[in-house]
Design a protein around this motif. Structure first.
Motif, mmCIF file in Angstrom:
data_model
loop_
_atom_site.group_PDB
_atom_site.id
_atom_site.type_symbol
_atom_site.label_atom_id
_atom_site.label_comp_id
_atom_site.label_asym_id
_atom_site.label_seq_id
_atom_site.Cartn_x
_atom_site.Cartn_y
_atom_site.Cartn_z
ATOM 1 N N GLY A 9 26.225 6.125 -1.683
ATOM 2 C CA GLY A 9 24.971 5.860 -1.031
ATOM 3 C C GLY A 9 24.223 4.803 -1.275
ATOM 4 N N GLY A 10 22.998 4.516 -0.701
ATOM 5 C CA GLY A 10 22.188 3.361 -1.105
ATOM 6 C C GLY A 10 21.466 2.927 0.115
ATOM 7 N N LEU A 11 20.915 1.741 -0.205
ATOM 8 C CA LEU A 11 20.091 0.997 0.971
ATOM 9 C C LEU A 11 20.758 -0.293 1.463
ATOM 10 N N VAL A 12 20.829 -0.433 2.564
ATOM 11 C CA VAL A 12 21.510 -1.301 3.376
ATOM 12 C C VAL A 12 20.771 -1.838 4.446
ATOM 13 N N GLY A 16 24.828 -3.958 8.146
ATOM 14 C CA GLY A 16 25.595 -3.905 6.788
ATOM 15 C C GLY A 16 26.732 -2.929 6.858
ATOM 16 N N SER A 17 27.153 -2.895 5.680
ATOM 17 C CA SER A 17 28.258 -1.566 5.539
ATOM 18 C C SER A 17 28.318 -0.935 4.170
ATOM 19 N N LEU A 18 28.476 0.386 4.108
ATOM 20 C CA LEU A 18 28.607 1.285 3.034
ATOM 21 C C LEU A 18 30.004 2.020 2.982
ATOM 22 N N ASN A 83 30.532 0.837 8.807
ATOM 23 C CA ASN A 83 30.216 -0.672 9.288
ATOM 24 C C ASN A 83 29.232 -0.489 10.455
ATOM 25 N N SER A 84 28.463 -1.728 10.707
ATOM 26 C CA SER A 84 27.606 -1.946 11.797
ATOM 27 C C SER A 84 26.568 -1.130 11.524
ATOM 28 N N LEU A 85 25.933 -0.582 10.368
ATOM 29 C CA LEU A 85 25.264 0.377 10.374
ATOM 30 C C LEU A 85 23.762 -0.037 10.991
ATOM 31 N N VAL A 115 21.504 7.798 2.362
ATOM 32 C CA VAL A 115 21.764 6.242 2.834
ATOM 33 C C VAL A 115 20.684 5.926 3.789
ATOM 34 N N THR A 116 20.133 4.857 3.436
ATOM 35 C CA THR A 116 19.063 4.225 4.229
ATOM 36 C C THR A 116 19.363 2.777 4.732
ATOM 37 N N VAL A 117 19.039 2.679 5.964
ATOM 38 C CA VAL A 117 19.321 1.503 6.701
ATOM 39 C C VAL A 117 17.921 0.819 7.095
ATOM 40 N N SER A 118 17.747 -0.345 6.672
ATOM 41 C CA SER A 118 16.348 -1.124 7.035
ATOM 42 C C SER A 118 16.578 -2.067 8.009
#
Length: 119
Positions: A9-12, A16-18, A83-85, A115-118
């Protein structure tokens, strides 16, 4: 004792992709279906994707075409390529596995990964 350990997990940024990973540890168990769920603040936990022991998959409509679930039985692991978050994908993601460790099959859960999507 069976345990599920998640990572990835993480910030994207949006677009973006994770890749999430989940490894099952323990002794003398049989893995059946595995899946990923997510829970956003103030919302119920929902199924994101699921994969059976025969590698059949199903996805939530909101992630179809963007997320891919896979598994490696030799490593007792399941993965989620995202993908394509989008910002609405922000949530805590949980790995789940239906495991037979005697005498019955039970569902086990990981601890969750943020999971954080900015935008």
């Amino acid at each position: 004792q069976v345990q599920l350990v998640e990572s990835g997990g993480g910030l994207v940024q949006a677009g973006g992709s994770l890749r999430l990973s989940c490894a099952v540890s323990g002794t003398s168990f049989t893995l059946n279906a595995m899946g990923w769920y997510r829970q956003a603040p103030g919302k119920q936990r929902e199924l994101v994707a699921r994969i059976t022991s025969g590698f059949s998959t199903n996805y939530a409509d909101s992630v179809k075409g963007r997320f891919t679930i896979s598994r490696d039985n030799a490593k007792s692991s399941v993965y989620l390529q995202m993908n394509s978050l989008k910002t609405e994908d922000t949530a805590v993601y949980y790995c789940a596995a239906d495991i037979f460790a005697g005498p019955t099959t039970q569902r086990y859960w990981g601890q969750g990964t943020q999971v954080t999507v900015s935008s």
